[in-house]
Design a protein around this motif. Structure first.
Motif, PDB file in Angstrom:
ATOM      1  N   GLY A 188       0.816  -1.214   0.000  1.00  0.00           N
ATOM      2  CA  GLY A 188       0.000   0.000   0.000  1.00  0.00           C
ATOM      3  C   GLY A 188       0.850   1.265   0.000  1.00  0.00           C
ATOM      4  N   ASP A 189       2.003   1.205   0.658  1.00  0.00           N
ATOM      5  CA  ASP A 189       2.925   2.344   0.657  1.00  0.00           C
ATOM      6  C   ASP A 189       3.458   2.582  -0.754  1.00  0.00           C
ATOM      7  N   ALA A 190       3.780   1.501  -1.459  1.00  0.00           N
ATOM      8  CA  ALA A 190       4.262   1.620  -2.831  1.00  0.00           C
ATOM      9  C   ALA A 190       3.181   2.193  -3.735  1.00  0.00           C
ATOM     10  N   LEU A 191       1.938   1.754  -3.534  1.00  0.00           N
ATOM     11  CA  LEU A 191       0.825   2.276  -4.324  1.00  0.00           C
ATOM     12  C   LEU A 191       0.704   3.786  -4.131  1.00  0.00           C
ATOM     13  N   LEU A 192       0.782   4.237  -2.884  1.00  0.00           N
ATOM     14  CA  LEU A 192       0.691   5.670  -2.607  1.00  0.00           C
ATOM     15  C   LEU A 192       1.847   6.414  -3.268  1.00  0.00           C
ATOM     16  N   ALA A 193       3.058   5.890  -3.141  1.00  0.00           N
ATOM     17  CA  ALA A 193       4.224   6.547  -3.738  1.00  0.00           C
ATOM     18  C   ALA A 193       4.086   6.636  -5.248  1.00  0.00           C
ATOM     19  N   GLY A 194       3.622   5.554  -5.861  1.00  0.00           N
ATOM     20  CA  GLY A 194       3.453   5.564  -7.312  1.00  0.00           C
ATOM     21  C   GLY A 194       2.419   6.576  -7.761  1.00  0.00           C
ATOM     22  N   TYR A 195       1.317   6.644  -7.035  1.00  0.00           N
ATOM     23  CA  TYR A 195       0.278   7.634  -7.352  1.00  0.00           C
ATOM     24  C   TYR A 195       0.830   9.059  -7.242  1.00  0.00           C
ATOM     25  N   LEU A 196       1.524   9.364  -6.151  1.00  0.00           N
ATOM     26  CA  LEU A 196       2.063  10.712  -5.957  1.00  0.00           C
ATOM     27  C   LEU A 196       3.098  11.049  -7.021  1.00  0.00           C
ATOM     28  N   HIS A 197       3.935  10.086  -7.343  1.00  0.00           N
ATOM     29  CA  HIS A 197       4.936  10.311  -8.384  1.00  0.00           C
ATOM     30  C   HIS A 197       4.274  10.670  -9.709  1.00  0.00           C
ATOM     31  N   ALA A 198       3.297   9.867 -10.107  1.00  0.00           N
ATOM     32  CA  ALA A 198       2.642  10.108 -11.396  1.00  0.00           C
ATOM     33  C   ALA A 198       1.913  11.450 -11.419  1.00  0.00           C
ATOM     34  N   ARG A 199       1.244  11.780 -10.321  1.00  0.00           N
ATOM     35  CA  ARG A 199       0.529  13.067 -10.259  1.00  0.00           C
ATOM     36  C   ARG A 199       1.526  14.221 -10.323  1.00  0.00           C
ATOM     37  N   VAL A 207       5.514  -4.720  -5.677  1.00  0.00           N
ATOM     38  CA  VAL A 207       6.142  -4.822  -4.358  1.00  0.00           C
ATOM     39  C   VAL A 207       5.576  -6.010  -3.580  1.00  0.00           C
ATOM     40  N   ALA A 208       4.297  -6.318  -3.768  1.00  0.00           N
ATOM     41  CA  ALA A 208       3.717  -7.490  -3.102  1.00  0.00           C
ATOM     42  C   ALA A 208       4.353  -8.787  -3.592  1.00  0.00           C
ATOM     43  N   SER A 209       4.922  -8.759  -4.777  1.00  0.00           N
ATOM     44  CA  SER A 209       5.554  -9.971  -5.326  1.00  0.00           C
ATOM     45  C   SER A 209       6.992 -10.138  -4.839  1.00  0.00           C
ATOM     46  N   LYS A 210       7.455  -9.169  -4.032  1.00  0.00           N
ATOM     47  CA  LYS A 210       8.819  -9.192  -3.535  1.00  0.00           C
ATOM     48  C   LYS A 210       8.799  -9.134  -2.005  1.00  0.00           C
ATOM     49  N   SER A 211       9.892  -9.456  -1.384  1.00  0.00           N
ATOM     50  CA  SER A 211       9.940  -9.527   0.068  1.00  0.00           C
ATOM     51  C   SER A 211      10.278  -8.173   0.673  1.00  0.00           C
ATOM     52  N   GLY A 212       9.455  -7.762   1.645  1.00  0.00           N
ATOM     53  CA  GLY A 212       9.721  -6.529   2.372  1.00  0.00           C
ATOM     54  C   GLY A 212       9.143  -5.296   1.709  1.00  0.00           C
ATOM     55  N   GLY A 213       9.204  -4.184   2.459  1.00  0.00           N
ATOM     56  CA  GLY A 213       8.615  -2.936   1.982  1.00  0.00           C
ATOM     57  C   GLY A 213       9.514  -2.127   1.084  1.00  0.00           C
ATOM     58  N   CYS A 214      10.819  -2.425   1.061  1.00  0.00           N
ATOM     59  CA  CYS A 214      11.777  -1.661   0.258  1.00  0.00           C
ATOM     60  C   CYS A 214      12.620  -2.600  -0.596  1.00  0.00           C
ATOM     61  N   PRO A 215      11.989  -3.401  -1.459  1.00  0.00           N
ATOM     62  CA  PRO A 215      12.765  -4.367  -2.249  1.00  0.00           C
ATOM     63  C   PRO A 215      13.425  -3.701  -3.453  1.00  0.00           C
ATOM     64  N   PRO A 216      14.494  -4.294  -3.970  1.00  0.00           N
ATOM     65  CA  PRO A 216      15.050  -3.789  -5.220  1.00  0.00           C
ATOM     66  C   PRO A 216      14.143  -4.146  -6.390  1.00  0.00           C
ATOM     67  N   TYR A 217      14.057  -3.266  -7.375  1.00  0.00           N
ATOM     68  CA  TYR A 217      13.293  -3.540  -8.594  1.00  0.00           C
ATOM     69  C   TYR A 217      13.698  -2.526  -9.652  1.00  0.00           C
ATOM     70  N   GLU A 218      13.334  -2.795 -10.875  1.00  0.00           N
ATOM     71  CA  GLU A 218      13.571  -1.878 -11.982  1.00  0.00           C
ATOM     72  C   GLU A 218      12.231  -1.307 -12.441  1.00  0.00           C
TER      73      GLU A 218
END
Length: 292
Positions: A242-253, A273-284
């Motif tokens: 949910g934190d990632a969802l909020l960050a993504g929304y704010l970024h796009a806006r 992020v739900a498909s990865k472990s933890g709240g701050c996972p690495p991703y591209e």
């Protein structure tokens, strides 16, 4: 360097049965926003202990501005005992007291006045203690869009406290279960859309973002509803999705996207992020666009 975004509140360790993960909603949001190119400052407090030092080094590694992180020689760094339920939801035992309960209002925050940040992001959990609550009140006097993450973790809130926070929010992020609870407090009635509309009418935020778990999310902005269905992913855990969802929304806006595109991007990032472990996972970032 100008600070675009300020994240205020808890930083901690999620202690799971098989591992320990850095966490706290404000830090999770800050991590993603910094990763997406925004200069982001954390305002929090850690203990003078090994857990605190590890968090500090992690945040520096993320590229976050850590100049406003306070240290406490009396109270330990925050910890949460986290377990995963059979429905893949998280259950939390948030230990009290924690250093982030004692964030103190600081004259160094005057630097944010000149920086004119776009957003100040804060949650209800970080105001559970009077000391941090008073610091948050001081922080919210800084001109910026104020983003509230409603995070109802019994017994760490009161109705009066959440009511005050909602009065000072320009954007509200809440999950579907918390919306039901708020509706019972304030006498909202009808289906989900009706309750969202009544929440907006009572507190006048510019946008209300409701996370629906595996079902996706709904955004109410400018009088319109925007729905995004959940993505099919293999869930590692739901910590920080949910934190990632909020960050993504704010970024796009902030990049100029309209409401529908912003919630679409945020929803995809949350699923990733739900498909990865933890709240701050690495991703591209390409992984987010693949889901979209």
């Amino acid at each position: 360097m100008k600070t675009e975004i300020v994240c205020f509140g808890e930083v901690l360790w999620d202690i799971l049965p098989d591992k320990e993960l850095p966490g706290g909603a404000p830090m999770n949001v800050a991590y993603h926003l910094q990763k997406m190119g925004h200069t982001t400052a954390m305002v929090t407090r850690i203990g003078e202990d090994a857990y605190g030092e590890q968090l500090l080094q992690l945040m520096r590694g993320y590229g976050l501005n850590t100049a406003y992180i306070q240290k406490d020689d009396q109270v330990p760094t925050g910890k949460v005992l986290a377990t995963i339920t059979p429905t893949q939801e998280m259950a939390y035992d948030i230990l009290f007291p924690a250093a982030w309960d004692f964030i103190a209002a600081d004259l160094t925050w005057e630097a944010f006045q000149d920086a004119h940040p776009a957003y100040i992001i804060f949650g209800s959990l970080s105001s559970r203690h009077a000391v941090s609550r008073e610091a948050l009140k001081a922080m919210l006097r800084i001109p910026a869009l104020r983003v509230l993450d409603v995070n109802l973790r019994p017994p760490h809130f009161t109705v009066e406290q959440v009511d005050w926070l909602l009065q000072h929010a320009d954007i509200v992020k809440i999950n579907e279960h918390e919306l039901v609870e708020l509706s019972s407090w304030f006498g909202f009635s009808g289906d989900m859309e009706a309750c969202i509309e009544q929440l907006q009418e009572k507190y006048l935020p510019r946008a209300v973002l409701v996370t629906l778990g595996a079902e996706g999310a709904v955004l109410y902005e400018d009088g319109d509803f925007h729905y995004e269905k959940g993505h099919v992913v293999v869930v590692a855990d739901t910590i920080g999705s949910g934190d990632a969802l909020l960050a993504g929304y704010l970024h796009a806006r902030h990049q100029g996207s309209g409401p529908a595109a912003a919630i679409r991007f945020g929803n995809a990032l949350g699923a990733l992020v739900a498909s990865k472990s933890g709240g701050c996972p690495p991703y591209e970032m390409e992984e987010v666009y693949v889901l979209m």
